[in-house]
Design a protein around this motif. Structure first.
Motif, PDB file in Angstrom:
ATOM      1  N   LYS A  55       2.087  -7.780  11.044  1.00 55.70           N
ATOM      2  CA  LYS A  55       2.809  -6.508  11.144  1.00 55.70           C
ATOM      3  C   LYS A  55       2.695  -5.806   9.802  1.00 55.70           C
ATOM      4  CE  LYS A  55       4.748  -6.860  15.227  1.00 55.70           C
ATOM      5  NZ  LYS A  55       4.637  -5.910  16.306  1.00 55.70           N
ATOM      6  N   VAL A  56       2.486  -4.497   9.833  1.00 56.47           N
ATOM      7  CA  VAL A  56       2.357  -3.698   8.613  1.00 56.47           C
ATOM      8  C   VAL A  56       3.214  -2.446   8.771  1.00 56.47           C
ATOM      9  CG1 VAL A  56       0.782  -2.422   7.105  1.00 56.47           C
ATOM     10  CG2 VAL A  56       0.011  -4.522   8.225  1.00 56.47           C
ATOM     11  N   ILE A  57       4.007  -2.154   7.748  1.00 61.10           N
ATOM     12  CA  ILE A  57       4.853  -0.961   7.738  1.00 61.10           C
ATOM     13  C   ILE A  57       4.575  -0.199   6.456  1.00 61.10           C
ATOM     14  CG2 ILE A  57       7.212  -0.106   7.573  1.00 61.10           C
ATOM     15  CD1 ILE A  57       8.125  -2.411   9.212  1.00 61.10           C
ATOM     16  N   GLN A  58       4.342   1.107   6.584  1.00 59.63           N
ATOM     17  CA  GLN A  58       4.173   1.947   5.401  1.00 59.63           C
ATOM     18  C   GLN A  58       5.541   2.399   4.929  1.00 59.63           C
ATOM     19  OE1 GLN A  58       1.604   5.280   5.898  1.00 59.63           O
ATOM     20  NE2 GLN A  58       1.926   6.004   3.814  1.00 59.63           N
ATOM     21  N   LYS A  59       5.823   2.143   3.652  1.00 61.55           N
ATOM     22  CA  LYS A  59       7.101   2.514   3.048  1.00 61.55           C
ATOM     23  C   LYS A  59       6.801   3.241   1.744  1.00 61.55           C
ATOM     24  CE  LYS A  59      11.520   0.639   1.621  1.00 61.55           C
ATOM     25  NZ  LYS A  59      12.314  -0.526   1.352  1.00 61.55           N
ATOM     26  N   GLY A  60       6.723   4.559   1.816  1.00 61.02           N
ATOM     27  CA  GLY A  60       6.371   5.350   0.642  1.00 61.02           C
ATOM     28  C   GLY A  60       4.932   5.080   0.234  1.00 61.02           C
ATOM     29  N   ALA A  61       4.741   4.710  -1.027  1.00 63.26           N
ATOM     30  CA  ALA A  61       3.400   4.419  -1.543  1.00 63.26           C
ATOM     31  C   ALA A  61       3.070   2.938  -1.464  1.00 63.26           C
ATOM     32  CB  ALA A  61       3.281   4.898  -2.982  1.00 63.26           C
ATOM     33  N   SER A  62       3.872   2.174  -0.744  1.00 66.65           N
ATOM     34  CA  SER A  62       3.601   0.739  -0.611  1.00 66.65           C
ATOM     35  C   SER A  62       3.605   0.347   0.863  1.00 66.65           C
ATOM     36  CB  SER A  62       4.637  -0.079  -1.384  1.00 66.65           C
ATOM     37  OG  SER A  62       5.907   0.079  -0.801  1.00 66.65           O
ATOM     38  N   LEU A  63       3.181  -0.867   1.111  1.00 65.91           N
ATOM     39  CA  LEU A  63       3.135  -1.415   2.459  1.00 65.91           C
ATOM     40  C   LEU A  63       3.934  -2.710   2.512  1.00 65.91           C
ATOM     41  CD1 LEU A  63      -0.705  -1.092   3.126  1.00 65.91           C
ATOM     42  CD2 LEU A  63       1.076   0.440   3.951  1.00 65.91           C
TER      43      LEU A  63
END
Length: 122
Positions: A42-50
């Motif tokens: 699972k991958v979630i984009q959170k601002g400039a990080s993952l």
């Protein structure tokens, strides 16, 4: 309508649709970890990080799964410290993740088997 008008009109629309299709010239970012695990399940984009989950990595006898904070600009991933409750036996952290878009808080779930001391056949 005359064919002399339809054909150039169709070619005009086809050319404009092809010109509107762009391929992003920025190269892809690739993050790798142990290839024998489920890194990237699972991958979630959170601002400039993952936030990246790896639910199959074995951390201890009763704990499985790790969440990583991957920096897109630096290109590296660091494991996150997550407090695990004592009743989480045989857990797999990171089977499901979601992000609240308003508060930017992430929720990470884990699957586990509960301990049963006394099992009776009915």
């Amino acid at each position: 309508m005359d064919w002399n008008f339809r054909l150039p009109l169709c070619l005009f629309y086809v050319c404009h649709s092809v010109m509107a299709f762009n391929i992003d010239p920025v190269p892809w970012k690739t993050f790798t970890n142990n290839t024998n695990t489920g890194f990237g399940y699972k991958v979630i984009q959170k601002g400039a990080s993952l936030l990246v989950s790896d639910p199959l990595i074995q951390l201890s006898q009763t704990q499985r799964g790790q969440i990583y904070d991957c920096s897109v600009t630096r290109g590296n991933c660091m494991p996150m410290a997550i407090t695990v409750p004592a009743e989480a036996v045989n857990m797999s952290l990171g089977l499901s993740m979601t992000l609240d878009p308003q508060s930017s808080n992430a929720v990470v779930s884990y699957g586990t088997f509960l301990k049963c001391n006394n099992i009776k056949n009915l």
